[in-house]
Design an enzyme around this catalytic site. Structure first.
Site, short mmCIF file in Angstrom:
data_model
loop_
_atom_site.label_atom_id
_atom_site.label_comp_id
_atom_site.label_asym_id
_atom_site.label_seq_id
_atom_site.Cartn_x
_atom_site.Cartn_y
_atom_site.Cartn_z
CE LYS A 121 -3.79 2.02 2.77
NZ LYS A 121 -4.61 1.80 3.99
CB SER A 196 -7.47 4.07 3.06
OG SER A 196 -6.74 3.38 4.04
CB SER A 220 -8.21 1.31 5.96
OG SER A 220 -8.75 2.60 6.11
#
Length: 506
Positions: A121, A196, A220
Site C-alpha cells: 500500500k 483506504s 481500511s
C-alpha cells in the site's frame, strides 16, 4: 546459519530481531489444483500454492513475476489499483532469485514466500520506490528506507511488484485520490473498491497480485475486502509493528493482509507479526504459527451477533449476509445470542483522532483534497486531541467489557452497498464525513479497542456486488478469530477453485 544471516542482511538497522520462519507451507497448498495446473493459471492459485511451486522447482520466480507484470500491463488501467508498478526492480529481483535457486540444492531451505509477488500500500515506504500517501504532488517522492513490515516481507522472500493506490492519507473508506485513477471494484467496475486499502483489494480481486499488504485505521483493510469479495484481517493492537515511525493515532491503525483465503491471510500475518526494537506496545509471538492453528477446529464457541450497531441500521442485503453466517454457526453447534453495543458515544472522539491525524501529517493543507483540508482545518488543539484519546479509551473499556462475555462477535462490515465511483464527490466535506460514518460504523470499534477483526466473503447481492461479514474477537485472540473465519469459509465456500470476475479470468 548462512540462510538466516542472508535474510537478516536485508533488514534496516532499526530491525534488531527477525523471527525465524521455519514452518513448511507445503502442508497448506492445494494439491488438487496442481493436477490440472497450466502456466496460464497462476492467478487462480494462492500465494501458498505459488510458494510451493517455486520450492519444488516447478516454476521459477522470474516466470511468476513476469506473468503478474503482464497481467498488470493488461488490466491495471481498467481497475486502477496501482500508484506505481516496479517493472524494472521486480524483474531484477526475480532474476536474482531464479539464479540463486539454480545454484542451490533442492533440499536447502528457502524463505517461506520465496519468489512470490506481493503489492504494498502506498502509505508505506519501500526503499527506492515512490511513496505519495495518495497525494498527487508527492508522486515523485522516493522512499529511502523500508518500513519494518516491508523489510519482513522482503526477508520472507516476497518480490514487491509495486505500490497500490490509497485514499489520500488513508483518510477515507473509498479510494479516489485526485491525480490517480480511482480503484474500481473488479466485480462491478461502476463501484468503488473501498478504502483506504482499495488499490490492494482491487489488485488481489482482479488477480493482478496473489496477495497484498494493507493497513486498517477504521476499517481500511476490512472495508475494501468486503467490497471486493476478499479476506481482510485487522490484527490486535501490537501484533504488527509500525516501525520505524511513531504512533500519533493512539494505536487505532495497524498493518494487515488482503487475500482470497483465510489461510493466506494467516500466513502473511506470520510474516508481518512480531516486535521490532522500540515498539510502544507489542504482543508476544504465538507459540505456533497462525497458519497452523487457523486450520484447526475452534471448538464450540459462545458468539454474539448483531445486524447493525446502534444508532445506525443496515440494508436488507447486509442483514441477509449476517443471517446466513448465523445459520452456519448454529449448524456447527456454536451458541449464539443477539447482542451488541451502541457506537454513538464513540463517533466524536474517533472523529477527533481522525482529524488530528490529518493535521499532524506534515503535508501542507493546500496540497490536499477538500475533505482532507476540512479535516485538517477542524482538527482543533492538542488538548482536543488528548480529550478525544481519553474518551475513546473509556469507551474502549466498555467494548472490551462487552466482549468478555463472548468468544467473538459477528457483525456487518458496513451498513449498505459501497458508493459508485464519484458518487460523493459533489457533497460538502461535512456531508461526506457523515456518509462515511453512517456507512462503516461497524468497523471503528475494533480499532478503538485494539481488537482482532476479519472480513470474510458471504456471497453476492442481486446487483452482483459482494456481501461480507466481520468477526471481532477478544484482545489478542487473533488465532481464534482466524480459526473461526476459516471454519466459516469452509462451510460457505468449501474447496471450490479460486474464482476471479469473469473479465479477469485467464
Amino acid at each position: 546459519m548462512r540462510r538466516q544471516a542472508d535474510r537478516e542482511s536485508v533488514l534496516p538497522d532499526y530491525v534488531k530481531v527477525l523471527k525465524p520462519l521455519p514452518f513448511n507451507f507445503s502442508n497448506f497448498s492445494n494439491r488438487q489444483l496442481f493436477a490440472n495446473f497450466k502456466m496460464t493459471d497462476f492467478c487462480l492459485l494462492s500465494a501458498l500454492d505459488l510458494a510451493q511451486l517455486v520450492r519444488t522447482r516447478q516454476v521459477s520466480p522470474l516466470e511468476i513475476t513476469q506473468y503478474y507484470l503482464d497481467r498488470l500491463g493488461k488490466y491495471d488501467q481498467t481497475v486502477g489499483s496501482f500508484a506505481h508498478v516496479a517493472w524494472e526492480s521486480a524483474i531484477a529481483d526475480a532474476k536474482q532469485k531464479t539464479k540463486y535457486l539454480a545454484g542451490m540444492g533442492n533440499s536447502e531451505p528457502l524463505p517461506p514466500f520465496f519468489g512470490v509477488p506481493i503489492a504494498v500500500k502506498d502509505l508505506n515506504c519501500v526503499a527506492d520506490m515512490p511513496v505519495s500517501y495518495g497525494v498527487s504532488a508527492l508522486k515523485e517522492n522516493l522512499a529511502t528506507y523500508d518500513d519494518g513490515v516491508v523489510a519482513k516481507m522482503k526477508a520472507a522472500g516476497f518480490t514487491i511488484v509495486g505500490k497500490t493506490v490509497t485514499s489520500q492519507l488513508g483518510s477515507f473508506p473509498y479510494t479516489e485520490p485526485p491525480g490517480f485513477l480511482p480503484a474500481r471494484n473488479p466485480w462491478h467496475l461502476d463501484y468503488n473498491a473501498g478504502g483506504s486499502s482499495g488499490g490492494s483489494a482491487a489488485a488481489v480481486a482482479a488477480g493482478l497480485v496473489p496477495i497484498a499488504q494493507g493497513s486498517d485505521g477504521g476499517g481500511s483493510v476490512r472495508t475494501p475486502a468486503a467490497c471486493c469479495s476478499l479476506v481482510g484481517f485487522k490484527p490486535s493492537r501490537g501484533r504488527v509493528s509500525q516501525a520505524p515511525v511513531g504512533d500519533y493515532q493512539s494505536g487505532i491503525a495497524c498493518h494487515g493482509p488482503l487475500s482470497r483465503t483465510v489461510l493466506e491471510a494467516a500466513a502473511l500475518l506470520d510474516v508481518m507479526e512480531g516486535y521490532i526494537t522500540g515498539d510502544p506496545y507489542w504482543l508476544p509471538s504465538p507459540d505456533r504459527p497462525f497458519v497452523e492453528t487457523t486450520g484447526e477446529t475452534p471448538g464450540q464457541l459462545r458468539l454474539a451477533y448483531a445486524f447493525s450497531l446502534p444508532p445506525f441500521s443496515s440494508s436488507s442485503e447486509i442483514q441477509g449476509a449476517v443471517a446466513k453466517v448465523i445459520a452456519v454457526c448454529e449448524n456447527l453447534g456454536h451458541q449464539l445470542e443477539e447482542a451488541c453495543f451502541d457506537v454513538t458515544s464513540l463517533i466524536e472522539p474517533f472523529a477527533q483522532i481522525w482529524k488530528a491525524g490529518v493535521g499532524a501529517s506534515g503535508i501542507p493543507l493546500p496540497l490536499l483534497e477538500s475533505v482532507n483540508q476540512w479535516l485538517g482545518e477542524t482538527s482543533g488543539t492538542a488538548g482536543d486531541y488528548l480529550r478525544g484519546v481519553r474518551n475513546m479509551q473509556v469507551i474502549s473499556r466498555q467494548i472490551v467489557g462487552f466482549m468478555e462475555q463472548y468468544d467473538a462477535l459477528i457483525l456487518p462490515v458496513f451498513n449498505h452497498r459501497p458508493p459508485k465511483i464519484g458518487e460523493w464527490t459533489h457533497l460538502s466535506p461535512p456531508d461526506v464525513v457523515q456518509k462515511i460514518i453512517e456507512w462503516i460504523a461497524p468497523c471503528p470499534p475494533a480499532n478503538a479497542a485494539g481488537l482482532p477483526a476479519i472480513a470474510i466473503p458471504v456471497g453476492f447481492d442481486d446487483q452482483g456486488l459482494p456481501l461480507s461479514v466481520q468477526i471481532i474477537g477478544k484482545p489478542a485472540a487473533d488465532a481464534l478469530v482466524l480459526a473461526l473465519a476459516h471454519q466459516m469459509e469452509q462451510q460457505l465456500q468449501g474447496n471450490q477453485p479460486r474464482q476471479l470476475p469473469l473479465q479477469f479470468m485467464p
